[in-house]
Scaffold this active site. Structure first.
Site, PDB file in Angstrom:
ATOM      1  N   ASN A 144      15.825  29.349  -7.897  1.00 23.71           N
ATOM      2  CA  ASN A 144      14.686  29.172  -8.500  1.00 23.71           C
ATOM      3  C   ASN A 144      13.566  30.423  -8.326  1.00 23.71           C
ATOM      4  OD1 ASN A 144      14.413  28.070  -6.031  1.00 23.71           O
ATOM      5  ND2 ASN A 144      12.947  26.662  -6.403  1.00 23.71           N
ATOM      6  N   GLU A 239      16.179  24.376   4.023  1.00 25.06           N
ATOM      7  CA  GLU A 239      14.958  24.080   3.203  1.00 25.06           C
ATOM      8  C   GLU A 239      15.633  23.651   2.225  1.00 25.06           C
ATOM      9  OE1 GLU A 239      11.929  24.418   4.023  1.00 25.06           O
ATOM     10  OE2 GLU A 239      11.804  25.748   5.738  1.00 25.06           O
ATOM     11  N   CYS A 273      10.321  24.008  -5.150  1.00 27.27           N
ATOM     12  CA  CYS A 273      10.450  22.863  -4.185  1.00 27.27           C
ATOM     13  C   CYS A 273       9.315  22.200  -3.958  1.00 27.27           C
ATOM     14  CB  CYS A 273      11.211  23.399  -3.013  1.00 27.27           C
ATOM     15  SG  CYS A 273      10.422  24.622  -2.320  1.00 27.27           S
TER      16      CYS A 273
HETATM   17  P1  NAD Z   1      22.278  24.803  -4.695  1.00 22.62           P
HETATM   18  O1  NAD Z   1      22.368  23.727  -3.259  1.00 22.62           O
HETATM   19  O2  NAD Z   1      23.314  24.217  -5.806  1.00 22.62           O
HETATM   20  O3  NAD Z   1      22.887  26.165  -4.217  1.00 22.62           O
HETATM   21  C1  NAD Z   1      22.052  27.055  -3.235  1.00 22.62           C
HETATM   22  C2  NAD Z   1      23.152  28.169  -2.654  1.00 22.62           C
HETATM   23  O4  NAD Z   1      24.019  27.346  -1.993  1.00 22.62           O
HETATM   24  C3  NAD Z   1      23.738  28.811  -3.936  1.00 22.62           C
HETATM   25  O5  NAD Z   1      23.581  30.316  -3.443  1.00 22.62           O
HETATM   26  C4  NAD Z   1      25.183  28.215  -3.995  1.00 22.62           C
HETATM   27  O6  NAD Z   1      25.824  29.201  -4.372  1.00 22.62           O
HETATM   28  C5  NAD Z   1      25.247  27.928  -2.339  1.00 22.62           C
HETATM   29  N1  NAD Z   1      26.414  27.164  -2.181  1.00 22.62           N
HETATM   30  C6  NAD Z   1      27.061  26.053  -2.793  1.00 22.62           C
HETATM   31  N2  NAD Z   1      27.855  25.534  -2.232  1.00 22.62           N
HETATM   32  C7  NAD Z   1      27.935  25.802  -0.951  1.00 22.62           C
HETATM   33  C8  NAD Z   1      28.676  25.608   0.242  1.00 22.62           C
HETATM   34  N3  NAD Z   1      29.916  24.665   0.106  1.00 22.62           N
HETATM   35  N4  NAD Z   1      28.485  26.436   1.324  1.00 22.62           N
HETATM   36  C9  NAD Z   1      27.408  27.487   1.318  1.00 22.62           C
HETATM   37  N5  NAD Z   1      26.848  27.712   0.236  1.00 22.62           N
HETATM   38  C10 NAD Z   1      27.044  27.087  -0.738  1.00 22.62           C
HETATM   39  O7  NAD Z   1      20.907  24.850  -4.860  1.00 22.62           O
HETATM   40  P2  NAD Z   1      20.087  25.509  -6.075  1.00 22.62           P
HETATM   41  O8  NAD Z   1      20.553  24.243  -7.295  1.00 22.62           O
HETATM   42  O9  NAD Z   1      20.749  26.798  -6.272  1.00 22.62           O
HETATM   43  O10 NAD Z   1      18.569  25.372  -6.091  1.00 22.62           O
HETATM   44  C11 NAD Z   1      17.741  24.436  -6.417  1.00 22.62           C
HETATM   45  C12 NAD Z   1      17.464  23.502  -5.109  1.00 22.62           C
HETATM   46  O11 NAD Z   1      16.881  24.462  -3.881  1.00 22.62           O
HETATM   47  C13 NAD Z   1      16.442  22.247  -5.325  1.00 22.62           C
HETATM   48  O12 NAD Z   1      16.841  21.307  -4.701  1.00 22.62           O
HETATM   49  C14 NAD Z   1      15.039  22.933  -4.639  1.00 22.62           C
HETATM   50  O13 NAD Z   1      14.367  22.079  -4.194  1.00 22.62           O
HETATM   51  C15 NAD Z   1      15.606  23.811  -3.396  1.00 22.62           C
HETATM   52  N6  NAD Z   1      14.794  24.566  -2.879  1.00 22.62           N
HETATM   53  C16 NAD Z   1      14.167  24.147  -1.647  1.00 22.62           C
HETATM   54  C17 NAD Z   1      13.345  24.999  -1.139  1.00 22.62           C
HETATM   55  C18 NAD Z   1      12.359  24.922   0.241  1.00 22.62           C
HETATM   56  O14 NAD Z   1      11.757  25.965   0.716  1.00 22.62           O
HETATM   57  N7  NAD Z   1      12.602  23.698   0.872  1.00 22.62           N
HETATM   58  C19 NAD Z   1      12.838  26.269  -1.831  1.00 22.62           C
HETATM   59  C20 NAD Z   1      13.608  26.405  -3.072  1.00 22.62           C
HETATM   60  C21 NAD Z   1      14.506  25.518  -3.657  1.00 22.62           C
END
Ligand code: NAD
Length: 504
Positions: A144, A239, A273
């Protein structure tokens, strides 16, 4: 949108148009291991540069970002579908500021600190606490905010003297690759920073190699990353998701509250988020608030971003997200909610779209009030009073941020202390994120553990080291062997004296 082919590459599609942006390698565990070996070899030299030496490169990068703002905005917009303004304000601006901030603050946050003690055995000795980098940090990011979230966490890790392997989302890898080029042009030594493009398996391989992992993403993946880090006994900072509530009290400036609700529910197409995901409004101003918000959201121009001012809201970024948003809206309507604005994918011919949407007559039986929607939706619920609003705001597995609108700021702050949220804003929302001095993170497990920004945002990339130096020393300390009745008596007399108040 991405697809993996047999040749281990990932094709990245522009979510606003469906066109191909490019391809990147889908790195396997062996390739990640090779990056980690290079990082491990390069890290001591980077650490040895000291804060001042590293700051020179970080400050160059701050300027590089502004000099390359157009290229960065174009790359971010292409791979996310967000508007020019969302890319410029929430990403390019953040990135440049973060380089300057961490260059300046790293020595202040991580410098040696003197520790005083009153304990008998260590009196008169020099005690210090200091931070040393963990070594190689793995940063795993979401789609995002490819600059702010994926890349942003790499900056304090580098400033602390670590090498970094960044695994950007497979949906948005090009922003990180462009910034890696920038770091090289600014003189970052080879191997100190690497981008490991790939899918979740690449992320898992990164966790297997590094000394500390910083993960931003969904709660489901965060749980997996935490388990993998636990198995290796490495620290993990997470996060995760959010479902941020906005509370509007009867004495609020309704126009300001409505502007904040309409903007922070729909900017970045709702994929933030800490976006406003649900709204609780006291009955006396409910109708006026709903009317104002609906008019503002209905007036938004959504479409393919094409430079400054072209549209207000872009596309969604991640294909499965369209279905999540659609499902939450359909579930709400099936349970009795009323759609006032939007509610559909719209009439774009290609790409990932959902209209800015306002819903009323919602309640907590609906997914849209309880699950993270991550789309341009704003469900608004009428409440009897502030107590009901606080109870409903806290009725969530998430606890990232929350906002309260009231003209009585002291009352707003008092109510804010009752909110289970990592950050609370009064008569504001989301901008707290830009205060890099202010810690940011979850207050409940669903939103993660650990903090970004502030002192905690850089000490987490370090191990603490304590130092004790004896400058004036006896040859033989009183408490040492051989134990004799006479010396034990003297020691006990001393302990009695000290514990009778002399140490206060
Ligand atoms: P996601 O969890 O699907 O993926 C995040 C990352 O993790 C990607 O790079 C993905 O390839 C990687 N990944 C997937 N499986 C993994 C594994 N087993 N081990 C290690 N890495 C792995 O999340 P998304 O859909 O890319 O992002 C959206 C989410 O992020 C939403 O829930 C949003 O709220 C959250 N978010 C949180 C914050 C915060 O600061 N709290 C900020 C931005 C986004």
């Amino acid at each position: 949108m991405t697809t993996t082919t047999e040749t281990a590459t990932i094709t990245v599609h522009a979510p606003a148009t469906g066109e191909v942006v490019g391809t990147v390698p889908d790195l396997d565990a062996a390739a990640v291991h090779a990056l980690a070996e290079r990082a491990r070899a390069a890290q001591p030299g980077w650490q040895a540069l000291g804060f001042a030496g590293r700051a020179v490169i970080l400050r160059k990068m701050q300027r590089w970002i502004m000099d390359h703002a157009d290229e960065l905005v174009a790359t971010i917009c292409a791979e996310t579908g967000k508007t020019h303004e969302d890319a410029l304000i929430a990403e390019v601006n953040y990135g440049a500021a973060a380089f300057g901030f961490w260059a300046r603050q790293a020595p202040r946050y991580l410098g040696d600190s003197r520790v005083r003690t009153t304990q008998l055995l260590v009196r008169g000795k020099r005690l210090r606490s200091r931070y040393r980098p963990v070594g190689v940090v793995g940063v795993i990011g979401p789609w995002n905010y490819p600059l702010t979230n994926s890349f942003g966490d790499a900056i304090p890790a580098l400033a602390a003297g670590n090498a970094v392997i960044l695994k950007p989302s497979e949906v948005t890898p090009f922003t990180s690759l462009l910034l890696a080029r920038g770091l090289a042009e600014c003189g970052l030594p080879d191997g100190v920073f690497a981008v490991a493009t790939g899918t979740g398996a690449t992320g898992a391989a990164v966790v297997d190699e590094v000394d500390m992992v910083m993960f931003t993403g969904s709660t489901t993946t965060g749980r997996r990353v935490a388990a993998a880090a636990a198995a290796r006994l490495i620290p993990a900072s997470l996060e995760l998701g959010g479902k941020d509530p906005m509370i509007v009290l009867a004495d609020a400036d309704v126009e300001r509250a409505a502007n904040h609700a309409a903007y922070y529910a729909t900017f970045n197409c709702g994929q933030t988020c800490i976006a406003v995901e649900r709204c609780y409004v006291e009955a006396p101003i409910y109708d006026e608030f709903v009317a104002r918000v609906s008019a503002k959201v209905a007036a938004l121009r959504q479409g393919v971003p094409n430079g400054p001012g072209s549209v207000d809201v872009g596309s969604l970024t991640f294909a499965p997200q369209v279905e999540v948003v659609e499902r939450h809206v359909a579930d709400a309507v099936a349970r009795g909610a009323r759609l006032l604005v939007g509610g559909e994918r719209g009439d774009q011919k290609a790409g990932l779209w959902f209209q800015p949407t306002v819903l009323v007559d919602v309640d907590h039986s609906m997914e849209i009030m309880r699950e993270e929607t991550f789309g341009p939706t704003l469900p608004i619920m009428r409440v009897a009073d502030a107590d009901e609003a606080i109870r409903l705001a806290n009725d969530s597995a998430y606890g990232l941020s929350a906002s309260i609108f009231t003209r009585d700021v002291a009352r707003g702050e008092a109510l804010g202390r009752r909110l289970e949220a990592g950050a609370v804003t009064i008569n504001d929302a989301v901008v707290n994120y830009t205060a890099l001095e202010l810690p940011m993170g979850g207050a409940k497990p669903g939103s993660g553990i650990g903090r970004r920004h502030g002192k905690e945002g850089i000490t987490k990339y370090c191990r603490q080291q304590s130092m004790l130096s004896s400058r004036l020393h006896l040859r033989h300390d009183l408490h040492m062997h051989p134990y004799t009745a006479r010396r034990t008596g003297q020691l006990f007399a001393l302990l009695k004296l000290l514990n009778r108040g002399l140490t206060r």
